[in-house]
Design a protein around this motif. Structure first.
Motif, short mmCIF file in Angstrom:
data_model
loop_
_atom_site.label_atom_id
_atom_site.label_comp_id
_atom_site.label_asym_id
_atom_site.label_seq_id
_atom_site.Cartn_x
_atom_site.Cartn_y
_atom_site.Cartn_z
N TRP A 30 -4.27 -15.68 5.04
CA TRP A 30 -5.58 -15.51 4.43
C TRP A 30 -6.43 -14.61 5.32
CZ3 TRP A 30 -7.22 -18.27 -0.04
CH2 TRP A 30 -6.26 -19.13 -0.58
N ALA A 31 -7.29 -13.78 4.71
CA ALA A 31 -8.15 -12.88 5.47
C ALA A 31 -9.55 -12.85 4.86
CB ALA A 31 -7.58 -11.47 5.48
N SER A 32 -10.52 -12.61 5.74
CA SER A 32 -11.92 -12.52 5.32
C SER A 32 -12.63 -11.47 6.17
CB SER A 32 -12.60 -13.88 5.50
OG SER A 32 -13.98 -13.80 5.18
N ASP A 33 -13.71 -10.92 5.63
CA ASP A 33 -14.53 -9.97 6.38
C ASP A 33 -15.45 -10.68 7.36
OD1 ASP A 33 -13.43 -7.80 5.04
OD2 ASP A 33 -14.97 -7.82 3.47
N ASP A 34 -15.58 -12.01 7.22
CA ASP A 34 -16.41 -12.78 8.16
C ASP A 34 -15.63 -14.02 8.60
OD1 ASP A 34 -16.59 -14.60 6.04
OD2 ASP A 34 -18.61 -13.99 5.50
N THR A 62 -13.35 -5.09 10.75
CA THR A 62 -13.22 -6.42 11.32
C THR A 62 -12.66 -7.36 10.25
OG1 THR A 62 -15.08 -6.09 12.80
CG2 THR A 62 -14.46 -8.35 12.35
N LYS A 63 -11.61 -8.07 10.59
CA LYS A 63 -11.01 -9.05 9.69
C LYS A 63 -10.75 -10.33 10.48
CE LYS A 63 -10.38 -6.89 5.74
NZ LYS A 63 -10.98 -7.35 4.51
N PHE A 64 -10.83 -11.45 9.80
CA PHE A 64 -10.50 -12.74 10.36
C PHE A 64 -9.32 -13.29 9.57
CE2 PHE A 64 -14.82 -11.85 11.40
CZ PHE A 64 -14.99 -12.36 12.67
#
Length: 66
Positions: A30-34, A62-64
């Motif tokens: 899973w990835a998110s911008d924040d 930036t990815k989390f």
């Protein structure tokens, strides 16, 4: 563990548990911008212990990941 590859991607590596059975289990990435899992999107499912996330944007991104 994160590592940038030469093609503009991010290499994610992990160690699966001893009980991980490739015949029946998969790992979701899973990835998110924040840094908020509520905003994350499923980007891949794999039976491997690594995945390369392609970065298509030019410049700094930036990815989390979870």
């Amino acid at each position: 563990m994160l590592k940038e590859d030469e093609s503009g991607g991010v290499i994610l590596n992990w160690v699966n548990a001893d009980s991980f059975d490739k015949a029946t289990y998969s790992t979701e990435i899973w990835a998110s911008d924040d840094n908020d899992r509520q905003n994350a999107s499923l980007v891949a499912t794999t039976k491997a212990n690594s995945y390369t996330y392609s970065v298509l944007n030019v410049g700094s991104v930036t990815k989390f990941f979870w």
